[in-house]
Scaffold this motif. Structure first.
Motif, PDB file in Angstrom:
ATOM      1  N   ALA A 139      -8.835  -7.878  -5.761  1.00 16.59           N
ATOM      2  CA  ALA A 139      -9.339  -6.722  -6.506  1.00 16.59           C
ATOM      3  C   ALA A 139      -8.546  -6.515  -7.787  1.00 16.59           C
ATOM      4  N   ASP A 140      -7.240  -6.721  -7.708  1.00 14.67           N
ATOM      5  CA  ASP A 140      -6.416  -6.569  -8.917  1.00 14.67           C
ATOM      6  C   ASP A 140      -6.750  -7.638  -9.953  1.00 14.67           C
ATOM      7  N   ARG A 141      -6.998  -8.843  -9.508  1.00 15.99           N
ATOM      8  CA  ARG A 141      -7.359  -9.891 -10.465  1.00 15.99           C
ATOM      9  C   ARG A 141      -8.691  -9.584 -11.144  1.00 15.99           C
ATOM     10  N   ILE A 142      -9.615  -9.011 -10.400  1.00 13.37           N
ATOM     11  CA  ILE A 142     -10.935  -8.705 -10.960  1.00 13.37           C
ATOM     12  C   ILE A 142     -10.883  -7.457 -11.842  1.00 13.37           C
ATOM     13  N   ARG A 143     -10.278  -6.414 -11.357  1.00 11.22           N
ATOM     14  CA  ARG A 143     -10.286  -5.114 -12.059  1.00 11.22           C
ATOM     15  C   ARG A 143      -9.311  -5.101 -13.239  1.00 11.22           C
ATOM     16  N   PHE A 144      -8.084  -5.573 -13.004  1.00 12.68           N
ATOM     17  CA  PHE A 144      -7.030  -5.436 -14.011  1.00 12.68           C
ATOM     18  C   PHE A 144      -6.520  -6.779 -14.534  1.00 12.68           C
ATOM     19  N   GLY A 145      -7.258  -7.849 -14.274  1.00 14.97           N
ATOM     20  CA  GLY A 145      -6.838  -9.149 -14.771  1.00 14.97           C
ATOM     21  C   GLY A 145      -5.547  -9.652 -14.157  1.00 14.97           C
ATOM     22  N   GLY A 146      -5.223  -9.176 -12.958  1.00 15.46           N
ATOM     23  CA  GLY A 146      -4.000  -9.612 -12.275  1.00 15.46           C
ATOM     24  C   GLY A 146      -2.735  -8.972 -12.791  1.00 15.46           C
ATOM     25  N   ALA A 147      -2.872  -7.831 -13.483  1.00 14.45           N
ATOM     26  CA  ALA A 147      -1.699  -7.196 -14.095  1.00 14.45           C
ATOM     27  C   ALA A 147      -0.678  -6.706 -13.083  1.00 14.45           C
ATOM     28  N   ASN A 148      -1.073  -6.589 -11.824  1.00 15.66           N
ATOM     29  CA  ASN A 148      -0.176  -6.012 -10.820  1.00 15.66           C
ATOM     30  C   ASN A 148       0.138  -6.989  -9.687  1.00 15.66           C
ATOM     31  N   GLN A 149      -0.118  -8.268  -9.887  1.00 10.57           N
ATOM     32  CA  GLN A 149       0.112  -9.231  -8.822  1.00 10.57           C
ATOM     33  C   GLN A 149       1.560  -9.228  -8.355  1.00 10.57           C
ATOM     34  N   ASP A 150       2.488  -9.104  -9.286  1.00  8.50           N
ATOM     35  CA  ASP A 150       3.897  -9.159  -8.901  1.00  8.50           C
ATOM     36  C   ASP A 150       4.287  -8.002  -8.004  1.00  8.50           C
ATOM     37  N   LEU A 151       3.928  -6.793  -8.406  1.00 10.19           N
ATOM     38  CA  LEU A 151       4.358  -5.655  -7.586  1.00 10.19           C
ATOM     39  C   LEU A 151       3.589  -5.603  -6.267  1.00 10.19           C
ATOM     40  N   LEU A 152       2.325  -6.052  -6.267  1.00 12.86           N
ATOM     41  CA  LEU A 152       1.584  -6.117  -5.013  1.00 12.86           C
ATOM     42  C   LEU A 152       2.240  -7.090  -4.045  1.00 12.86           C
ATOM     43  N   TRP A 153       2.496  -8.314  -4.518  1.00 12.72           N
ATOM     44  CA  TRP A 153       3.096  -9.314  -3.639  1.00 12.72           C
ATOM     45  C   TRP A 153       4.475  -8.871  -3.149  1.00 12.72           C
ATOM     46  N   ASN A 154       5.283  -8.321  -4.041  1.00 11.52           N
ATOM     47  CA  ASN A 154       6.632  -7.918  -3.632  1.00 11.52           C
ATOM     48  C   ASN A 154       6.598  -6.789  -2.610  1.00 11.52           C
ATOM     49  N   ALA A 155       5.661  -5.843  -2.784  1.00 16.07           N
ATOM     50  CA  ALA A 155       5.537  -4.760  -1.812  1.00 16.07           C
ATOM     51  C   ALA A 155       5.021  -5.285  -0.478  1.00 16.07           C
ATOM     52  N   PHE A 156       4.036  -6.159  -0.517  1.00 14.80           N
ATOM     53  CA  PHE A 156       3.546  -6.756   0.727  1.00 14.80           C
ATOM     54  C   PHE A 156       4.675  -7.496   1.439  1.00 14.80           C
ATOM     55  N   ALA A 157       5.444  -8.286   0.684  1.00 13.17           N
ATOM     56  CA  ALA A 157       6.517  -9.064   1.297  1.00 13.17           C
ATOM     57  C   ALA A 157       7.572  -8.170   1.925  1.00 13.17           C
ATOM     58  N   GLY A 158       7.871  -7.053   1.278  1.00  9.98           N
ATOM     59  CA  GLY A 158       8.870  -6.139   1.824  1.00  9.98           C
ATOM     60  C   GLY A 158       8.476  -5.549   3.158  1.00  9.98           C
ATOM     61  N   ARG A 159       7.185  -5.571   3.471  1.00 10.78           N
ATOM     62  CA  ARG A 159       6.686  -5.057   4.753  1.00 10.78           C
ATOM     63  C   ARG A 159       6.219  -6.178   5.682  1.00 10.78           C
ATOM     64  N   GLY A 160       6.652  -7.413   5.386  1.00 10.66           N
ATOM     65  CA  GLY A 160       6.325  -8.517   6.280  1.00 10.66           C
ATOM     66  C   GLY A 160       4.952  -9.110   6.083  1.00 10.66           C
ATOM     67  N   LEU A 161       4.268  -8.729   5.004  1.00 16.06           N
ATOM     68  CA  LEU A 161       2.950  -9.263   4.699  1.00 16.06           C
ATOM     69  C   LEU A 161       3.000 -10.202   3.496  1.00 16.06           C
ATOM     70  N   GLY A 162       4.115 -10.929   3.379  1.00 21.45           N
ATOM     71  CA  GLY A 162       4.301 -11.844   2.272  1.00 21.45           C
ATOM     72  C   GLY A 162       3.485 -13.112   2.415  1.00 21.45           C
ATOM     73  N   GLU A 163       3.798 -14.099   1.592  1.00 26.42           N
ATOM     74  CA  GLU A 163       2.945 -15.285   1.461  1.00 26.42           C
ATOM     75  C   GLU A 163       2.872 -16.128   2.717  1.00 26.42           C
ATOM     76  N   THR A 164       3.831 -16.039   3.627  1.00 29.04           N
ATOM     77  CA  THR A 164       3.775 -16.825   4.862  1.00 29.04           C
ATOM     78  C   THR A 164       3.257 -16.023   6.046  1.00 29.04           C
TER      79      THR A 164
END
Length: 749
Positions: free
Chosen positions: A428-453
């Protein structure tokens, strides 16, 4: 169906359930433009959030109007849509709680959540819906005579408030994308797509007369039933009332708690928009409950109705009188949860509790978005909430909630896991905002155990794989090194967070598992639990993990002298005695069907005479286990609350077989496990450490003084004036006869 706690007698977790104007709109708008007196414009007296939470009867309602007028606090409605009380078929006011978006009725005599009442509020030809509110249910302490009194339990005010809140949720969600084309709820879709004939049907005070004691079939709950597009959904708001050994709510009416109303409306949004409009979302990992909480919180915040501070993140403060956690285990703005403990609560994978992981994650994302894009002024927040400003000109919280709504439409199947929901938000961020928030989304997900793995084996996975790494961060690497008196300890497990039972470890020292002794984590501050056979539980933290760090997490473990693995032996009352000494909070000892005071378990400590300085006790409960000696659902109220420790030294004729051989050495505080209203919760029951006087002994005995039912002041005494039921847990609930302890551990220091 979903929502707040559902009443049951076990104390188990509740089970919950650009503007175009067509000809009809033009006719209505022209008519209103020609009239220059306020009497022909509708207004509603409402509680924007809830009545005062101090249980007072001060009427704090505000006046909402369809057009600007003297005395109105706010103008409401969506341009190009009929006023809330207008029948789109006639273009005329219904003069009651019925319109294009919603209908609110009384439903006192049905406990069936699928049934819909027919009686709308008393008509008001002047369209001024300002019915009296006397707070009668609270003032009369749940006395059933209120229904036959002249005030009729404030039913008109309840219907009007519920009607206005449903309309407000319709309007707010409309600006976020829940429109006719995405299957929203309207009688007439005004030629804009989707199917009509499906306004929100709100049952006020559902089961008010028929659903009280003794069965409590319609109390302490709220739910939403959402059929496919074109079939009207139904929501039920219930009265709240204390129930012995189940749920200790105040005498309040759920029709006046907007956090609960908005939560239920949120279920309709997700059930229609995700894989819509007919599939209905299925998320055993709890996102559906979490999304509803998030929508309720954000609606109140953007409109300026939220309570200050953390109370603004509480769902159900009014209905529970708990400003901290409301109807949840944690306040969503202050939660230790992560994806490794999605199954942390003691009824198993449970949508309300598990969903709190997703709420905590999204609260982190929301805060990060506000740091990046600002928080705006109240006027800007309101303009964004009403669609007067484009989302790209709005603060971070509005951008976040827009991504949440966008993500709904990107989930093409109804059966979703948290990993699926994560991926939808990133897209949704890539579509709506051109991916402007990918970094903070991924970092927040990772901090709660929902990271890339992170990975989940389907949407029902109770033990998903957590992942704490992000493609936008330099992680720190920790080597887990548990060390005992004789060197490194094999078989130890490391958990992120505060939970061990039903949580997934992130590292271990067991060569037989796929895990290693290393874990990579995005920078941040973490808590850990270490569990090892023969060593019990050790809490660590806070531990600060820095970017690029490579360090050893050395943990000094002390032998658990009360561990069966180390050689301790257990005797005493009740069933499942070995489970109190197995170094595992996922199992427990129980004494059932007898007064709890004095029930005991005696542990013959490992080794000879030992000097004990500290004990650890857990009151954690567990899900039902078929075939177990204690097979059924475990009540929250059966958890131990106060205990004492006795000691004995076996020598000569003293065998430590008789009660007279033991001497008291420690008595816990009365609130050793400090649960309060509305019910005991997991955070209050997990492992706690207690320093005791230095004690030499071969045997320790843990003796129950009270459980949550018999010892907690919030569950004691008569708390209402309903003659059909008693509320004192110690005398009116079978849980006064049951007690459970998960772990008793003993240490030299």
């Amino acid at each position: 169906m979903g929502g707040g706690p559902r009443a049951d007698t076990t104390g188990a977790d509740p089970a919950a359930y650009a503007t175009y104007v067509d000809a009809r709109d033009s006719a209505v708008l022209v008519r209103e433009d020609l009239i220059d007196h306020d009497a022909d414009h509708p207004s509603w007296e409402v509680f924007p959030n809830s009545p005062r939470v101090d249980r007072s009867s001060v009427d704090t309602r505000k006046r909402w109007c369809a057009v600007p007028a003297r005395g109105c606090a706010e103008v409401v409605g969506v341009p190009g849509h009929p006023a809330w009380d207008v029948d789109p078929a006639t273009g005329q006011s219904t003069t009651t709680t019925k319109g294009n978006n919603a209908i609110a009725v009384q439903n006192w005599f049905s406990n069936d959540p699928f049934s819909v009442g027919t009686e709308t509020a008393t008509p008001r030809p002047d369209r001024r819906y300002d019915y009296p509110w006397t707070n009668q249910w609270q003032e009369q302490r749940c006395n059933p005579e209120v229904f036959t009194s002249p005030q009729a339990n404030d039913i008109d005010a309840a219907r009007a408030n519920l009607f206005a809140m449903h309309n407000r949720m319709h309007d707010w969600t409309y600006h976020l994308g829940f429109t006719e084309e995405t299957w929203n709820m309207q009688q007439d879709n005004l030629g804009r797509g989707g199917l009509g004939n499906d306004p929100e049907q709100g049952n006020a005070q559902a089961g008010g007369i028929s659903g009280g004691p003794p069965a409590f079939a319609a109390r302490n709950n709220a739910n939403q039933i959402t059929p496919p597009d074109g079939v009207a959904p139904t929501t039920n708001m219930y009265l709240w009332q204390p129930m012995a050994g189940s749920f200790y709510a105040p005498c309040v009416d759920g029709d006046f708690d907007m956090s609960v109303i908005a939560h239920e409306y949120g279920h309709a949004v997700t059930n229609r928009m995700i894989a819509g409009p007919s599939a209905g979302v299925s998320s055993p990992q709890g996102m559906s409950e979490s999304w509803s909480d998030q929508l309720a919180m954000e609606y109140l915040f953007e409109h300026g109705y939220a309570a200050p501070g953390r109370r603004g993140f509480t769902i159900g403060e009014y209905t529970t009188q708990d400003p901290n956690a409301g109807i949840r285990n944690y306040n969503m703005s202050d939660s230790p949860l992560n994806y490794s403990s999605v199954d942390y609560d003691f009824v198993g994978l449970q949508v309300h509790a598990s969903g709190e992981v997703w709420s905590a994650t999204n609260t982190d994302i929301r805060a990060a978005m506000m740091r990046r894009w600002g928080s705006g002024t109240p006027a800007i927040q309101k303009a964004c909430a009403t669609g007067a400003r484009d989302v790209t000109a709005c603060p971070g919280n509005r951008r976040w909630i827009q991504l949440v709504f966008d993500s709904f439409l990107l989930m093409s199947v109804s059966q979703v896991s948290m990993v699926d929901a994560r991926d939808a938000m990133l897209a949704a961020d890539r579509i709506r905002f051109g991916g402007a928030n990918q970094d903070l989304l991924w970092n927040a997900f990772a901090g709660r155990g929902l990271g890339e793995t992170a990975a989940s084996v389907g949407h029902t996975d109770a033990d998903p794989t957590p992942g704490f790494t992000s493609p936008y961060a330099r992680e720190g690497s920790l080597r887990f090194l548990p060390v005992g008196e004789r060197g490194p300890v094999a078989g130890a497990q490391l958990f992120v967070g505060r939970y061990q039972a039903r949580a997934v470890p992130v590292a271990d020292t067991d060569a037989a598992t796929p895990l290693t002794d290393r874990v990579d984590l995005v920078p941040g501050t973490y808590e850990f639990v270490v569990r090892a056979p023969g060593y019990g539980h050790t809490r660590i933290g806070p531990v600060k993990v820095k970017a690029g760090q490579n360090r050893t997490l050395a943990v000094s473990l002390r032998p658990n002298l009360a561990s069966a693995t180390a050689g301790a032996a257990v005797t005493g009352d009740g069933i499942n005695l070995p489970q109190i000494a197995d170094d595992d909070e996922a199992t427990n000892w129980a004494s059932l069907g007898a007064p709890v005071a004095g029930r005991q378990v005696t542990v013959d400590l490992a080794g000879d005479v030992q000097q004990v300085r500290r004990v650890q006790v857990s009151a954690m409960l567990r899900p039902a286990v078929a075939g177990d000696a204690d097979a059924g659902t475990q009540s929250r109220y059966s958890a131990v609350r106060q205990f004492r420790v006795l000691a004995c030294t076996a020598t000569g004729p003293v065998t430590c077989a008789d009660a007279a051989d033991f001497r008291p050495v420690y008595t816990s505080r009365p609130d050793a496990f400090p649960a309060v209203a509305p019910r005991p919760r997991a955070p209050e029951l997990i492992m706690r450490s207690f320093d005791i006087p230095r004690t030499k002994a071969t045997h320790l005995r843990v003796e129950v003084l009270t459980n949550q039912c018999t010892g907690a002041p919030d569950y004691a005494g008569e708390q209402d004036d309903d003659p059909r039921a008693a509320t004192d847990c110690a005398t009116a609930s079978p849980q006064a006869q049951n007690v459970r302890i998960a772990e008793f551990q003993a240490f030299t220091r």
